[in-house]
Design a protein around this motif. Structure first.
Motif, PDB file in Angstrom:
ATOM      1  N   ALA C 210       0.837  -1.201   0.000  1.00 10.82           N
ATOM      2  CA  ALA C 210       0.000   0.000   0.000  1.00 10.82           C
ATOM      3  C   ALA C 210       0.874   1.253   0.000  1.00 10.82           C
ATOM      4  CB  ALA C 210      -0.909  -0.008   1.229  1.00 10.82           C
ATOM      5  N   ASN C 211       0.491   2.212  -0.825  1.00  9.55           N
ATOM      6  CA  ASN C 211       1.178   3.507  -0.918  1.00  9.55           C
ATOM      7  C   ASN C 211       2.651   3.392  -1.291  1.00  9.55           C
ATOM      8  OD1 ASN C 211      -1.128   4.962  -0.488  1.00  9.55           O
ATOM      9  ND2 ASN C 211      -0.844   5.190   1.704  1.00  9.55           N
ATOM     10  N   THR C 212       3.040   2.278  -1.855  1.00  9.19           N
ATOM     11  CA  THR C 212       4.417   2.124  -2.358  1.00  9.19           C
ATOM     12  C   THR C 212       4.518   2.704  -3.766  1.00  9.19           C
ATOM     13  OG1 THR C 212       5.213   0.341  -0.963  1.00  9.19           O
ATOM     14  CG2 THR C 212       5.945   0.278  -3.258  1.00  9.19           C
ATOM     15  N   CYS C 213       5.689   3.303  -4.062  1.00  6.00           N
ATOM     16  CA  CYS C 213       5.907   3.935  -5.365  1.00  6.00           C
ATOM     17  C   CYS C 213       7.069   3.286  -6.107  1.00  6.00           C
ATOM     18  CB  CYS C 213       6.260   5.413  -5.183  1.00  6.00           C
ATOM     19  SG  CYS C 213       5.003   6.384  -4.342  1.00  6.00           S
ATOM     20  N   VAL C 214       6.869   3.002  -7.370  1.00  5.82           N
ATOM     21  CA  VAL C 214       7.954   2.530  -8.240  1.00  5.82           C
ATOM     22  C   VAL C 214       8.010   3.487  -9.426  1.00  5.82           C
ATOM     23  CG1 VAL C 214       8.815   0.625  -9.660  1.00  5.82           C
ATOM     24  CG2 VAL C 214       7.528   0.128  -7.555  1.00  5.82           C
ATOM     25  N   ASP C 215       9.075   4.275  -9.495  1.00  7.14           N
ATOM     26  CA  ASP C 215       9.162   5.262 -10.574  1.00  7.14           C
ATOM     27  C   ASP C 215       9.576   4.608 -11.889  1.00  7.14           C
ATOM     28  OD1 ASP C 215       8.491   7.249  -8.803  1.00  7.14           O
ATOM     29  OD2 ASP C 215      10.517   8.035  -8.580  1.00  7.14           O
ATOM     30  N   ARG C 216       9.130   5.167 -12.990  1.00  6.74           N
ATOM     31  CA  ARG C 216       9.538   4.685 -14.302  1.00  6.74           C
ATOM     32  C   ARG C 216      10.999   5.055 -14.559  1.00  6.74           C
ATOM     33  NH1 ARG C 216       5.262   6.553 -17.238  1.00  6.74           N
ATOM     34  NH2 ARG C 216       6.176   5.713 -19.118  1.00  6.74           N
ATOM     35  N   GLY C 217      11.634   4.429 -15.524  1.00  8.29           N
ATOM     36  CA  GLY C 217      13.015   4.764 -15.850  1.00  8.29           C
ATOM     37  C   GLY C 217      13.120   6.114 -16.532  1.00  8.29           C
ATOM     38  N   ALA C 218      14.304   6.725 -16.404  1.00 10.42           N
ATOM     39  CA  ALA C 218      14.553   7.996 -17.092  1.00 10.42           C
ATOM     40  C   ALA C 218      14.718   7.694 -18.584  1.00 10.42           C
ATOM     41  CB  ALA C 218      15.805   8.657 -16.533  1.00 10.42           C
ATOM     42  N   ILE C 219      15.754   6.942 -18.897  1.00  8.85           N
ATOM     43  CA  ILE C 219      15.942   6.352 -20.225  1.00  8.85           C
ATOM     44  C   ILE C 219      16.168   4.889 -19.886  1.00  8.85           C
ATOM     45  CG2 ILE C 219      17.344   6.316 -22.302  1.00  8.85           C
ATOM     46  CD1 ILE C 219      18.424   9.033 -21.559  1.00  8.85           C
ATOM     47  N   GLY C 220      15.566   3.985 -20.580  1.00  6.66           N
ATOM     48  CA  GLY C 220      15.611   2.587 -20.113  1.00  6.66           C
ATOM     49  C   GLY C 220      14.602   2.423 -18.997  1.00  6.66           C
ATOM     50  N   ASP C 221      14.452   1.192 -18.503  1.00  3.71           N
ATOM     51  CA  ASP C 221      13.354   0.854 -17.603  1.00  3.71           C
ATOM     52  C   ASP C 221      13.785   0.637 -16.151  1.00  3.71           C
ATOM     53  OD1 ASP C 221      11.643   0.835 -19.813  1.00  3.71           O
ATOM     54  OD2 ASP C 221      11.984  -1.292 -20.200  1.00  3.71           O
ATOM     55  N   THR C 222      12.846   0.816 -15.243  1.00  6.74           N
ATOM     56  CA  THR C 222      12.956   0.319 -13.880  1.00  6.74           C
ATOM     57  C   THR C 222      12.410  -1.105 -13.905  1.00  6.74           C
ATOM     58  OG1 THR C 222      12.552   2.536 -13.050  1.00  6.74           O
ATOM     59  CG2 THR C 222      12.224   0.708 -11.498  1.00  6.74           C
ATOM     60  N   VAL C 223      13.152  -2.067 -13.336  1.00  3.97           N
ATOM     61  CA  VAL C 223      12.785  -3.467 -13.520  1.00  3.97           C
ATOM     62  C   VAL C 223      12.720  -4.202 -12.184  1.00  3.97           C
ATOM     63  CG1 VAL C 223      13.416  -5.651 -14.610  1.00  3.97           C
ATOM     64  CG2 VAL C 223      13.871  -3.492 -15.798  1.00  3.97           C
ATOM     65  N   LEU C 224      11.576  -4.809 -11.887  1.00  6.04           N
ATOM     66  CA  LEU C 224      11.447  -5.691 -10.717  1.00  6.04           C
ATOM     67  C   LEU C 224      11.318  -7.126 -11.226  1.00  6.04           C
ATOM     68  CD1 LEU C 224      10.822  -2.906  -9.470  1.00  6.04           C
ATOM     69  CD2 LEU C 224       9.097  -4.015  -8.070  1.00  6.04           C
ATOM     70  N   GLY C 225      12.216  -7.988 -10.746  1.00  6.55           N
ATOM     71  CA  GLY C 225      12.235  -9.371 -11.210  1.00  6.55           C
ATOM     72  C   GLY C 225      11.045 -10.177 -10.694  1.00  6.55           C
ATOM     73  N   ASP C 226      10.975 -11.415 -11.118  1.00  3.55           N
ATOM     74  CA  ASP C 226       9.889 -12.306 -10.688  1.00  3.55           C
ATOM     75  C   ASP C 226       9.951 -12.509  -9.172  1.00  3.55           C
ATOM     76  OD1 ASP C 226       9.228 -12.602 -13.348  1.00  3.55           O
ATOM     77  OD2 ASP C 226      10.237 -14.540 -13.567  1.00  3.55           O
ATOM     78  N   GLY C 227       8.799 -12.535  -8.545  1.00  2.51           N
ATOM     79  CA  GLY C 227       8.730 -12.876  -7.132  1.00  2.51           C
ATOM     80  C   GLY C 227       9.212 -11.791  -6.180  1.00  2.51           C
ATOM     81  N   VAL C 240      16.104   1.742 -11.092  1.00  2.00           N
ATOM     82  CA  VAL C 240      16.499   0.695 -10.145  1.00  2.00           C
ATOM     83  C   VAL C 240      16.194  -0.662 -10.780  1.00  2.00           C
ATOM     84  CG1 VAL C 240      15.837  -0.377  -7.926  1.00  2.00           C
ATOM     85  CG2 VAL C 240      16.262   2.095  -8.073  1.00  2.00           C
ATOM     86  N   GLU C 241      17.030  -1.654 -10.489  1.00  2.00           N
ATOM     87  CA  GLU C 241      16.745  -3.030 -10.903  1.00  2.00           C
ATOM     88  C   GLU C 241      16.795  -3.911  -9.662  1.00  2.00           C
ATOM     89  OE1 GLU C 241      19.165  -4.326 -14.187  1.00  2.00           O
ATOM     90  OE2 GLU C 241      19.091  -2.335 -15.110  1.00  2.00           O
ATOM     91  N   ILE C 242      15.797  -4.763  -9.505  1.00  2.00           N
ATOM     92  CA  ILE C 242      15.725  -5.635  -8.327  1.00  2.00           C
ATOM     93  C   ILE C 242      15.594  -7.072  -8.803  1.00  2.00           C
ATOM     94  CG2 ILE C 242      14.466  -6.144  -6.189  1.00  2.00           C
ATOM     95  CD1 ILE C 242      13.421  -3.303  -6.201  1.00  2.00           C
ATOM     96  N   GLY C 243      16.492  -7.934  -8.295  1.00  2.00           N
ATOM     97  CA  GLY C 243      16.539  -9.322  -8.757  1.00  2.00           C
ATOM     98  C   GLY C 243      15.399 -10.174  -8.203  1.00  2.00           C
ATOM     99  N   ASP C 244      15.234 -11.341  -8.789  1.00  2.00           N
ATOM    100  CA  ASP C 244      14.124 -12.238  -8.446  1.00  2.00           C
ATOM    101  C   ASP C 244      14.083 -12.542  -6.941  1.00  2.00           C
ATOM    102  OD1 ASP C 244      13.777 -12.310 -11.157  1.00  2.00           O
ATOM    103  OD2 ASP C 244      14.448 -14.389 -11.401  1.00  2.00           O
ATOM    104  N   ASN C 245      12.877 -12.568  -6.414  1.00  2.00           N
ATOM    105  CA  ASN C 245      12.608 -13.026  -5.046  1.00  2.00           C
ATOM    106  C   ASN C 245      13.253 -12.177  -3.955  1.00  2.00           C
ATOM    107  OD1 ASN C 245      11.010 -15.258  -5.884  1.00  2.00           O
ATOM    108  ND2 ASN C 245      12.900 -16.307  -6.473  1.00  2.00           N
TER     109      ASN C 245
END
Lengths: 348, 348, 348
Positions: C210-227, C240-245
């Motif tokens: 709830a109320n968490t924010c994930v900003d889009r990439g400036a150039i290229g993407d912000t990526v959250l992995g599976d899980g 930001v890039e965050i690895g799986d799990n």
């Protein structure tokens, strides 16, 4: 948006070297660029990427101009020139005036015919929405709110009753401006709420991040100067005043009645106590804990950077003894002094 | 709202000195007051402002009464009396019963005819909204939610399914009550979500700040006692219990299953680990890091206040060596002890 | 949902001891259980509660099986088995395809007929909502957003234009995904916004609090992995890039362009600077201040735990002198060394 380099150079005030008829249509990073993209070299440590870039043009400084195999736009401030070029290539969609039929608009609200009010947005009594304003979907515009020309509320922004927003503001989803602040008097164990009758007043060119809150004043107003930029998840307490062009990163909180000067930068997760005075040109680094006023420009910091947990536990245990350790150090110094004097007497 | 001083004094239980026919209609700060305003002197350091105030009346304590050139309301607790007077002068708008035609209300919801449901608000199945409740615009009232009499949801409040709200609650925009909390079991590298079947249960006179979250219990409930006051951006994890009249400032986070007593005050940006026990009348100062239970009343603190960055860097480097420094101090003490003993033997 | 123990044991892969015809219909804690409930013993310190439990069955490990007076489901990982059983007993309501008549859906959006779009939700142009997706009330689904099969947006989620959400995601109220991040170039005192043209891309089985924010990439993407699992009030900066799990607890903030590995756990209120590299299997404890890269797996910590305020003030005062104290310690060591040498010479 496609533009040739001759025109782009003229619009951003850069000097072009190379074929002015080359077309660019979007920006890209040096090492991910393709034909039709514009890139930039802002930091000399990436200079090696120039040789292999596939960008159609690169913005860079005089010193790097000779090393680039593709057309260049030379600038004294490549990053700023890039920002300006990117704004030309990626403009926001133009605002088309109108009110979505699903919006709930009070008949007493005054909405400029060139402004847009999006789907499922609420506009309450006596609100005034200026020319060219974009109010996205699912916003709540409270009673008597005023929004200046060309401001943009992306989506789901809440402006509580009486809030004033200047021109060219950019407000992100989840922002809550003008909430009644956290003010109570104590009656025995019970808290009695104090009515919060001031407003939140935002200057021109202000930006408010997603889920950021700016509380209204208790008596008198909470005031954000022109050009103030707030990132996400920021808390601004009642009657805070923030000077022009001060910027704050995410998760920072400013307690009530603190006054912050102009051109300050406040990094992420900083906390400030209430009723403080912060001068112009003060910079706080991330997670700084600000418990007193800072009246001189400068860079201020606090906190303990992370370390392996075992070492941290041992050092923290010593922190708890720190005053005692300092006393023992003083005691040792005194003992040594006495011994030295004694030795001196023996030797004389 | 205009009222004469005789009536106001009677209603707040203060004793009037001066012309009881004088009218006041709003509150103001001493140094910004004008005719028709009521001000107060809560802190002796502003006493000098009394002489020049333009307020029509001032609330103050017996000790300051003689120094005031305008009518005074004498009180033993001027700040509390001011809060009560301000509530009389600036009452919330009365609630007019009804449902805005743009609201989406499930037919099985029971809404008291004296309650208001605002524009573009969703009320889901089996929700129960009590007498005199104000549900502002763009709220989501989930399935089976109950809201007690005279509560006020300012705007855009989300009450997830099953949430219970007591009487006279005040919930600010962006609050999310009853979210399924953060509970997972690990299956190798994969996280398996654990259903969160408890509820969030709020007592009477609870206040929840903007964008604050109170998660529902995993099994059993998350419980906020009567009179609990939460500021903005607060996180309350699943199965937390908070005692009556405990107040928390913005950006604080309480991890799951921690139990906090009554009459605690928890300043801004405090963090508490999970499964802790905090006694009644415990006070944490801003940014305190709470990693263990505190079973005794008292004031507790942590953190390193900001200092110039150069000094901070030098001190932090030493913090990393702190355990080693303490060992060297101990070694020095031992050496000196040995030398003293040796010297003692020589001298004897 | 009522199920007998024989079937339940088979579905969760546990071995049953006791009457397989016993029915259970919900989960409960050992000490609050009643007839018809399933409980579990995950931690040996609660073993004494077994004797008096009123649960109809208990999940526990082989070692505890003999001590339980009611039927048991024996598992090597009781907590995981409990999670799976609880998911069987408390399944989410099935999704019934359709669009609530109060939703505002752009005709160009493609909504799978098995997906649900709730009341007062906005779906903008070219959005694609997959099979079995549940979009709750008051969401905003921006232009060109894609939501994968069987994802669930509880209520009031904002997905900004272009955001990509994988399958089986769970997004909680107030989440804002794909906001234009905090990127500016400086032009004298003025900040010039840099267009943010990347996206926010979420993998499969991602959860956003709830109320968490994930900003889009400036150039290229912000990526959250599976899980990836994010709790409430989290800030994820652009690119930001965050690895799986990897899982993160509430109130944590990750600055732009930081890359976090797989299977990390990041506790509450952690702050990370930008452009860092965090390896796989790194764990940060609560309120850690992460100012540099961590390239080795391990547990890292920082911060000063709370202590009585008087002691804290004394120790903090010494922290400000820490570099000086360390120099004085070094000076003492030198003096003592000289004295020892002098004494050595005297004695020889």
């Amino acid at each position: 948006m496609e533009i040739n380099l001759t025109e782009l150079a003229a619009r951003v005030g850069a000097s072009l070297r190379g074929d002015g008829d080359v077309l660019v249509s979007r920006v890209a990073q040096l090492n991910q660029a393709a034909e039709g993209t514009l890139s930039f070299l802002g930091d000399a440590k990436y200079r090696a990427r120039l040789a292999e870039t596939r960008a159609s043009a690169v913005i860079l400084s005089e010193a790097d101009a000779d090393q680039c195999p593709v057309p260049v736009l030379v600038s004294k401030n490549p990053y700023l020139t890039f920002a300006e070029a990117a704004r030309i290539l990626h403009p926001p969609a133009p605002v088309v005036g109108g009110v979505h039929p699903s919006a709930a608009v009070d008949p007493s609200a005054r909405i400029d015919p060139t402004a847009w009010v999006g789907p499922l947005t609420v506009v309450e009594a006596d609100a005034v929405i200026g020319a060219g304003v974009f109010v996205g979907p699912s916003c709540v515009i409270g009673q008597g709110v005023r929004i200046g020309e060309d401001s943009r509320l992306v989506a789901r922004v809440t402006l509580c009753a009486g809030t004033q927003v200047g021109r060219r503001a950019l407000l992100h989803p989840g922002a809550v401006i003008g909430r009644e602040g956290f003010g109570f008097a104590r009656d025995g164990e019970r808290w009695v709420r104090i009515p919060q009758i001031g407003r939140a007043v935002l200057g021109d060119d202000v930006e408010i991040g997603a889920n950021t809150c700016v509380d209204r004043g208790a008596i008198g107003d909470t005031v954000l100067g022109d050009g103030v930029k707030l990132d996400n998840h920021i808390q601004i307490g009642h009657n805070v005043e923030i000077g022009d062009n001060t910027a704050m990163a995410a998760n920072t909180g400013i307690s009530g009645s603190t006054r912050i000067g102009r051109n300050c930068t406040i990094a992420g997760a900083v906390g400030m106590a209430g009723h403080l005075e912060i001068a112009d040109n003060v910079h706080f680094t991330g997670m700084a804990m600000v418990t007193k006023s800072f009246l001189e420009p400068g860079v201020y910091s606090s906190g303990i950077p992370a370390m392996p947990s075992g070492a941290w536990r041992r050092n923290v245990a010593r922190f708890r003894q720190l005053d005692e350790l300092a006393r023992r150090l003083k005691q040792l110094e005194t003992s040594l002094e006495i011994m030295n004097q004694a030795q001196g007497r023996e030797e004389s």
